[in-house]
Design a protein around this motif. Structure first.
Motif, mmCIF file in Angstrom:
data_model
loop_
_atom_site.group_PDB
_atom_site.id
_atom_site.type_symbol
_atom_site.label_atom_id
_atom_site.label_comp_id
_atom_site.label_asym_id
_atom_site.label_seq_id
_atom_site.Cartn_x
_atom_site.Cartn_y
_atom_site.Cartn_z
ATOM 1 N N MET A 129 35.152 26.408 58.449
ATOM 2 C CA MET A 129 36.219 26.197 57.862
ATOM 3 C C MET A 129 36.354 24.797 57.497
ATOM 4 S SD MET A 129 39.598 28.264 58.047
ATOM 5 C CE MET A 129 40.827 28.022 56.888
ATOM 6 N N ARG A 130 36.854 24.466 56.535
ATOM 7 C CA ARG A 130 37.370 23.131 56.133
ATOM 8 C C ARG A 130 38.385 22.497 56.989
ATOM 9 N NH1 ARG A 130 37.322 22.190 49.604
ATOM 10 N NH2 ARG A 130 35.121 23.298 49.194
ATOM 11 N N LYS A 131 38.243 20.837 57.247
ATOM 12 C CA LYS A 131 39.218 20.446 58.100
ATOM 13 C C LYS A 131 40.444 20.229 57.181
ATOM 14 C CE LYS A 131 36.230 18.018 61.338
ATOM 15 N NZ LYS A 131 35.664 17.086 62.046
ATOM 16 N N ALA A 132 40.367 19.684 56.140
ATOM 17 C CA ALA A 132 41.371 19.249 54.980
ATOM 18 C C ALA A 132 41.257 20.402 53.755
ATOM 19 C CB ALA A 132 41.438 17.866 54.917
ATOM 20 N N LYS A 133 42.208 20.460 53.143
ATOM 21 C CA LYS A 133 42.058 21.378 51.857
ATOM 22 C C LYS A 133 41.829 20.159 50.823
ATOM 23 C CE LYS A 133 45.158 25.219 52.964
ATOM 24 N NZ LYS A 133 46.178 25.790 52.251
ATOM 25 N N PRO A 134 41.248 20.557 49.754
ATOM 26 C CA PRO A 134 40.578 19.669 48.639
ATOM 27 C C PRO A 134 42.101 19.524 47.676
ATOM 28 C CG PRO A 134 39.884 21.787 48.125
ATOM 29 C CD PRO A 134 40.474 22.070 49.752
ATOM 30 N N LYS A 135 42.023 18.364 47.275
ATOM 31 C CA LYS A 135 43.282 17.930 46.447
ATOM 32 C C LYS A 135 43.407 18.678 44.983
ATOM 33 C CE LYS A 135 43.775 13.213 48.214
ATOM 34 N NZ LYS A 135 43.600 11.885 47.928
#
Length: 184
Positions: free
Chosen positions: A1-7
């Motif tokens: 899973m990603r660490k940060a959500k995309p903008k």
């Protein structure tokens, strides 16, 4: 899973109505990056709607927004595996996904229609989604049970392969044509 959500990308409003929802719709309508052609199709479809629905007190843009609201699903089913069995569990849809689903369904069913131009097909789809739902809400159908009558069958073979009046599940065209009574 990603660490940060995309903008989230910033979507600029359209040039005529200054509305971001129109820009999103045109982006879904666009093929091969030809946005100007998509804008022409959308604006001419709204002109057709305005010409054919002159007795309505709403503007063509308000009719389009109401048609989108009418075909917007509220709940969708997702598969959940519990034990050894797979169940279809109704889940709430995120607001941005609701909007995207309704736009994509309107465009896809407009493309499947028979007609001369995409603007004519889209205008017919907008009017069907607006008028048919209003006629269903006007009281032709009893509250507890909906029997499939010709206006409903015509409605579900057009835009509303999705849900009618925010019912329960997404219904495909084939499933609904075999369904005779829909009980709440």
């Amino acid at each position: 899973m990603r660490k940060a959500k995309p903008k989230k990308r910033v979507i600029l409003p359209d040039p005529v109505f200054n509305d971001k929802k129109v820009s999103k719709f045109v982006n879904h309508l666009m093929y091969d990056g030809k946005k100007s052609i998509s804008y022409e199709i959308f604006y001419s479809a709204l002109e057709n709607v305005k010409a054919k629905m002159q007795n309505e007190e709403k503007s063509a843009l308000e009719i389009w927004k109401q048609a989108l609201d009418n075909i917007t699903p509220q709940v969708e089913v997702k598969s959940r595996r519990i034990g050894g069995a797979t169940f279809q569990v109704p889940t709430e849809i995120r607001p941005d996904r609701k909007e995207s689903i309704s736009m994509k369904n309107m465009i896809n069913f407009a493309r499947k229609r028979s007609g001369k131009s995409m603007a004519d097909k889209l205008a017919a789809e907008i009017m069907d989604a607006f008028i048919e739902i209003l006629s269903l809400r006007s009281g032709r159908i009893s509250v507890g049970t909906w029997k499939v009558a010709p206006p409903i069958r015509r409605l579900f073979t057009s835009t509303c392969g999705v849900m009618l009046s925010r019912a329960c599940f997404q219904i495909s065209r084939a499933d609904f044509s075999s369904l005779l009574i829909f009980v709440f």
